[in-house]
Design a protein around this motif. Structure first.
Motif, short mmCIF file in Angstrom:
data_model
loop_
_atom_site.label_atom_id
_atom_site.label_comp_id
_atom_site.label_asym_id
_atom_site.label_seq_id
_atom_site.Cartn_x
_atom_site.Cartn_y
_atom_site.Cartn_z
N GLN A 57 -1.04 -3.11 6.71
CA GLN A 57 -1.71 -2.31 5.69
C GLN A 57 -3.13 -1.98 6.10
N LEU A 93 6.68 -1.36 4.06
CA LEU A 93 5.68 -2.42 3.90
C LEU A 93 6.11 -3.43 2.84
N TYR A 136 -4.40 1.85 6.66
CA TYR A 136 -5.41 2.32 5.71
C TYR A 136 -6.67 2.80 6.41
#
Length: 341
Positions: free
Chosen positions: A150, A137, A154
């Motif tokens: 992300q 990332l 997440y």
């Protein structure tokens, strides 16, 4: 601009203790001398005020309940007396009787072995994944793509284990999507969700899908603290991407990796409760019984509170020993660890 002058006849203000007179050089602080408590409280009261709620929660939900470990040495009966305090005081003291019963139970040692096996397996196949994910990332150039990825990785962290297990059942179960596709292709479906031999792989895959993205946040924060000029200097010296990764990125992440590894070892006997109790009946007790589910079925359900407290105290003692040993090993390797010497 001229310096402000004091009015004629006004008495000079008394200097603070340890302060230098005007025009004199400032004396260095005396090593070992601490400011008075009142002065430190006056200086640090905003920080103390901000940490007060967290300290209160820690006191109420961790330190005060820790006093209840005394029932590990009692034949505890919560219905004795007029309240919890009377139950503590009037319950029969049996010493290490609960521990003798616990350690003589083969089911307890089966649960300990399963717990340690799952912890070791996840240390090898789960713990490195957030590190690699954070590095990938961090290497994404486009901020929009990085933010999107992300957010996607997440999101599963906020799902409950009920939803995660249901998702895997719908995908890999006997009537799930994978089984349907295999039947349409004329093949026999794989036994994944109810196979005790592959249960450890299943629960690790569920943990990776749910928490790998969230665990990468700490490593992303550590990567952002690495000076980018180090990469520029290494590239100017002819270092390729792998050499920069090996000599700059991984050394920058090493303190965080060691810290999280020590904390994970200290929690080695806690692999979760909800994830395993949801799948215990599907694969059987021999494969899915961990220490938390053992305490539930052998102590809480039959109301053997002292036995459950003894198991919890055993977990805490083992975790403490593992943290001390791992932290000492980190010091021997030149790392700070959880606490310094």
């Amino acid at each position: 601009m001229s310096a402000p002058t004091r009015a004629v006849g006004a008495a000079p203000r008394p200097a603070e203790p340890g302060a230098a007179a005007p025009g004199e050089p400032v004396a260095p602080a005396v090593p070992g001398r601490r400011r008075p408590l009142r002065a430190r409280l006056r200086r640090d009261w905003p920080l103390l005020l901000m940490t007060a709620p967290a300290a209160l929660l820690l006191l109420v939900f961790h330190y005060l309940p820790a006093l209840g470990n005394v029932i590990a040495f009692q034949d505890y009966n919560p219905f004795v007396g007029d309240g919890p305090l009377d139950a503590f005081l009037q319950s029969e003291w049996i010493g290490f009787g609960n521990f003798e019963v616990l350690f003589s139970d083969p089911a307890f040692w089966d649960a300990v072995r399963n717990t340690l096996a799952i912890t070791g397996f996840q240390l090898v196949f789960f713990f490195p994944l957030p590190i690699g994910l954070a590095i990938l990332l961090n290497s994404v150039v486009s901020p929009r793509v990085r933010t999107f990825v992300q957010s996607v990785v997440y999101l599963p962290h906020f799902f409950s284990w009920v939803l995660v297990v249901t998702f895997f059942v719908q995908m890999l179960g006997g009537a799930g999507l994978l089984a349907q596709q295999l039947r349409q292709a004329g093949r026999e479906p794989w036994d994944i969700m109810t196979n005790p031999d592959t249960f450890i792989v299943l629960v690790t895959a569920e943990t990776v899908w749910k928490d790998a993205g969230w665990a990468a946040i700490v490593f992303l924060a550590a990567l952002s603290a690495i000076d980018p000029h180090l990469y520029e200097a290494a590239a100017a010296d002819g270092a390729g991407r792998w050499r920069r990764l090996w000599h700059i990125t991984l050394p920058g992440l090493r303190p965080v990796i060691v810290l999280l590894l020590i904390m994970r070892l200290g929690d080695a006997l806690s692999v979760g409760f909800e994830q395993f109790i949801l799948q215990r009946e599907a694969v059987g007790r021999q494969a899915a019984e961990v220490l938390d589910t053992f305490v539930y079925y052998q102590a809480i359900v039959p109301q053997q509170w002292g036995l459950g407290a003894a198991a919890g105290l055993f977990k805490a003692a083992v975790g403490l020993v593992l943290i001390l040993v791992a932290n000492h090993a980190a010091h021997r390797l030149g790392e700070q660890g959880v606490y310094s010497k």
